[in-house]
Design a protein around this motif. Structure first.
Motif, PDB file in Angstrom:
ATOM      1  N   MET A   1      55.005  41.421  23.164  1.00 52.07           N
ATOM      2  CA  MET A   1      54.073  40.577  23.915  1.00 52.07           C
ATOM      3  C   MET A   1      52.654  41.116  23.796  1.00 52.07           C
ATOM      4  SD  MET A   1      55.996  39.757  27.510  1.00 52.07           S
ATOM      5  CE  MET A   1      55.994  41.480  28.005  1.00 52.07           C
ATOM      6  N   LYS A   2      51.714  40.183  23.853  1.00 47.03           N
ATOM      7  CA  LYS A   2      50.301  40.537  23.863  1.00 47.03           C
ATOM      8  C   LYS A   2      49.729  40.142  25.225  1.00 47.03           C
ATOM      9  CE  LYS A   2      49.568  39.935  18.870  1.00 47.03           C
ATOM     10  NZ  LYS A   2      50.939  39.531  18.507  1.00 47.03           N
ATOM     11  N   LEU A   3      49.387  41.140  26.017  1.00 45.28           N
ATOM     12  CA  LEU A   3      48.877  40.921  27.360  1.00 45.28           C
ATOM     13  C   LEU A   3      47.379  41.180  27.393  1.00 45.28           C
ATOM     14  CD1 LEU A   3      51.699  42.700  29.359  1.00 45.28           C
ATOM     15  CD2 LEU A   3      51.421  40.260  29.002  1.00 45.28           C
ATOM     16  N   LEU A   4      46.663  40.371  28.153  1.00 41.36           N
ATOM     17  CA  LEU A   4      45.213  40.497  28.200  1.00 41.36           C
ATOM     18  C   LEU A   4      44.694  39.992  29.530  1.00 41.36           C
ATOM     19  CD1 LEU A   4      43.658  37.615  26.097  1.00 41.36           C
ATOM     20  CD2 LEU A   4      46.117  37.866  26.335  1.00 41.36           C
ATOM     21  N   ARG A   5      43.386  40.157  29.722  1.00 42.17           N
ATOM     22  CA  ARG A   5      42.707  39.708  30.932  1.00 42.17           C
ATOM     23  C   ARG A   5      41.472  38.935  30.506  1.00 42.17           C
ATOM     24  NH1 ARG A   5      40.482  43.752  33.235  1.00 42.17           N
ATOM     25  NH2 ARG A   5      40.596  43.102  35.429  1.00 42.17           N
ATOM     26  N   VAL A   6      41.299  37.747  31.027  1.00 38.48           N
ATOM     27  CA  VAL A   6      40.208  36.893  30.574  1.00 38.48           C
ATOM     28  C   VAL A   6      39.370  36.426  31.760  1.00 38.48           C
ATOM     29  CG1 VAL A   6      41.505  36.105  28.550  1.00 38.48           C
ATOM     30  CG2 VAL A   6      41.630  34.789  30.679  1.00 38.48           C
ATOM     31  N   GLY A   7      38.083  36.211  31.490  1.00 39.90           N
ATOM     32  CA  GLY A   7      37.190  35.719  32.531  1.00 39.90           C
ATOM     33  C   GLY A   7      35.975  36.603  32.679  1.00 39.90           C
ATOM     34  N   PRO A   8      35.085  36.261  33.614  1.00 44.12           N
ATOM     35  CA  PRO A   8      33.861  37.035  33.816  1.00 44.12           C
ATOM     36  C   PRO A   8      34.166  38.467  34.247  1.00 44.12           C
ATOM     37  CG  PRO A   8      33.757  34.910  34.956  1.00 44.12           C
ATOM     38  CD  PRO A   8      35.165  35.094  34.510  1.00 44.12           C
ATOM     39  N   THR A   9      33.228  39.364  33.987  1.00 48.33           N
ATOM     40  CA  THR A   9      33.381  40.760  34.377  1.00 48.33           C
ATOM     41  C   THR A   9      33.635  40.873  35.873  1.00 48.33           C
ATOM     42  OG1 THR A   9      31.892  41.451  32.602  1.00 48.33           O
ATOM     43  CG2 THR A   9      32.266  43.014  34.391  1.00 48.33           C
TER      44      THR A   9
ATOM     45  N   GLU B   1      38.352  38.886  36.103  1.00 45.79           N
ATOM     46  CA  GLU B   1      39.300  38.532  35.062  1.00 45.79           C
ATOM     47  C   GLU B   1      40.650  38.133  35.661  1.00 45.79           C
ATOM     48  OE1 GLU B   1      36.621  41.847  33.309  1.00 45.79           O
ATOM     49  OE2 GLU B   1      37.694  41.493  35.202  1.00 45.79           O
ATOM     50  N   ARG B   2      41.362  37.281  34.952  1.00 46.84           N
ATOM     51  CA  ARG B   2      42.718  36.928  35.379  1.00 46.84           C
ATOM     52  C   ARG B   2      43.698  37.310  34.275  1.00 46.84           C
ATOM     53  NH1 ARG B   2      43.010  30.284  34.944  1.00 46.84           N
ATOM     54  NH2 ARG B   2      41.254  30.025  33.508  1.00 46.84           N
ATOM     55  N   PRO B   3      44.932  37.633  34.655  1.00 45.85           N
ATOM     56  CA  PRO B   3      45.911  38.096  33.679  1.00 45.85           C
ATOM     57  C   PRO B   3      46.400  36.954  32.798  1.00 45.85           C
ATOM     58  CG  PRO B   3      46.937  37.873  35.819  1.00 45.85           C
ATOM     59  CD  PRO B   3      45.471  37.614  36.028  1.00 45.85           C
ATOM     60  N   ALA B   4      46.671  37.260  31.538  1.00 47.90           N
ATOM     61  CA  ALA B   4      47.086  36.231  30.596  1.00 47.90           C
ATOM     62  C   ALA B   4      48.027  36.814  29.551  1.00 47.90           C
ATOM     63  CB  ALA B   4      45.867  35.598  29.930  1.00 47.90           C
TER      64      ALA B   4
ATOM     65  N   VAL C   1      36.733  31.649  26.572  1.00 48.05           N
ATOM     66  CA  VAL C   1      36.852  32.662  27.620  1.00 48.05           C
ATOM     67  C   VAL C   1      36.355  33.998  27.088  1.00 48.05           C
ATOM     68  CG1 VAL C   1      38.789  31.596  28.863  1.00 48.05           C
ATOM     69  CG2 VAL C   1      39.245  33.159  26.959  1.00 48.05           C
ATOM     70  N   ARG C   2      35.882  34.819  28.000  1.00 48.50           N
ATOM     71  CA  ARG C   2      35.581  36.212  27.669  1.00 48.50           C
ATOM     72  C   ARG C   2      36.861  37.023  27.806  1.00 48.50           C
ATOM     73  NH1 ARG C   2      35.253  40.326  31.272  1.00 48.50           N
ATOM     74  NH2 ARG C   2      34.395  42.290  30.466  1.00 48.50           N
ATOM     75  N   TYR C   3      37.076  37.944  26.862  1.00 47.25           N
ATOM     76  CA  TYR C   3      38.188  38.876  26.966  1.00 47.25           C
ATOM     77  C   TYR C   3      37.697  40.136  27.671  1.00 47.25           C
ATOM     78  CZ  TYR C   3      41.083  36.230  23.637  1.00 47.25           C
ATOM     79  OH  TYR C   3      41.846  35.261  23.026  1.00 47.25           O
TER      80      TYR C   3
END
Length: 278
Positions: free
Chosen positions: A1-9, A12-15, A59-61
């Motif tokens: 799985m590739k887990l990341l967080r996206v949104g403004p500094t 961020e929300r989990p994705a 989205v920002r990463y």
């Protein structure tokens, strides 16, 4: 799985990055991707989830792991980098720490510090710890690793090497640890000693190495560190860089405002940072 967080500094929300390239929202499963998520069976919950909502639009990463308690680093861990640095091959891992607030998103701006003359770059394999670890043997290390990510261990060499004391003040300036774009779970990465690492500055390939050439392998590093400190879920370990850093190339190779740095590791994605001035 590739887990990341996206949104403004800071928001961020989990994705999850699906195999088909879609971004899926994990907010219904967890408030964030952090130590509590990793320690509390978060990866298993994601694996069992179905029909996750999609995140659309640009989205920002952000950094893929929120608020690591520690960023532990290993220096001089490739023979070619030790040689270009004029250092002897170490008998044991060279350990130092970076301030945790150096961690930024993979494509965020890297700032050259005020009065800096020697801001440098370092492509590194980052280890994300997934369970509490004390006094491990190397054959136990894989069991506490949640996954891996790309780290750019940015350094100010004058602060680090010419100003006395320890390395930390040359490693802990703001923005000095772009991380991501995601962390890939250990089962998907496979052998951590089978990954190519590359870094470009303004399109010029500066670093082209391979984790098989580490002096101390990933499992050995994790076990070694656990003898001296408790490793906790969400901790990040930077495992060293191959040759090609500006320190070995001369003063004209150091980073200046307006430059672009691109960083890539096999199976872990790619980063791209513009360099600014603090």
């Amino acid at each position: 799985m590739k887990l990341l967080r996206v949104g403004p500094t800071g928001a961020e929300r989990p994705a999850l990055l699906a195999d088909d390239g879609r971004l899926l929202d994990l907010s219904g499963l967890t408030s964030d991707i952090d130590g509590a998520f990793l320690a509390g069976g978060g990866l298993d919950r994601v694996r069992a989830a179905h029909a996750l909502p999609e995140i659309t639009g640009p989205v920002r990463y952000g950094p893929p792991v929120a608020r690591p308690r520690k960023v532990v680093c290993v220096g001089l861990n490739y023979r070619d980098h030790a040689a270009e640095s004029g250092a002897e091959i170490p008998d044991e891992p060279v350990v130092f720490m970076k301030a945790t607030n150096t961690v930024i998103g993979p494509d965020d701006e890297v700032l050259v510090p005020r009065r800096s003359r020697k801001t440098d770059y370092e492509v590194e394999l980052a280890v994300v710890i997934g369970a509490t670890a004390r006094y491990l043997e190397p054959d136990q290390a894989a069991g506490v690793i949640a996954g891996y990510a790309i780290s750019n261990d940015v350094s100010e060499r004058e602060f680090q090497l010419e100003r006395g004391g320890t390395w930390d003040k040359g490693k802990s300036c703001e923005t000095f640890n772009p991380l991501g774009p995601w962390f890939v779970t250990a089962d998907e990465v496979g052998d951590p000693q089978d990954l190519g690492l590359r870094l470009w500055v303004d399109g010029e390939l500066r670093q082209d190495g391979h984790t098989k050439n580490m002096i101390f392998g990933v499992y050995e590093i994790v076990a070694y560190l656990s003898q001296f400190m408790v490793l906790e879920p969400g901790d990040v370990i930077n495992t060293g860089t191959p040759a090609g850093v500006a320190l070995g190339l001369g003063d004209s190779a150091y980073l200046r405002a307006g430059m672009t740095v691109e960083v890539e590791i096999d199976r872990l994605g790619r980063q791209r940072q513009t360099v600014g001035q603090a």
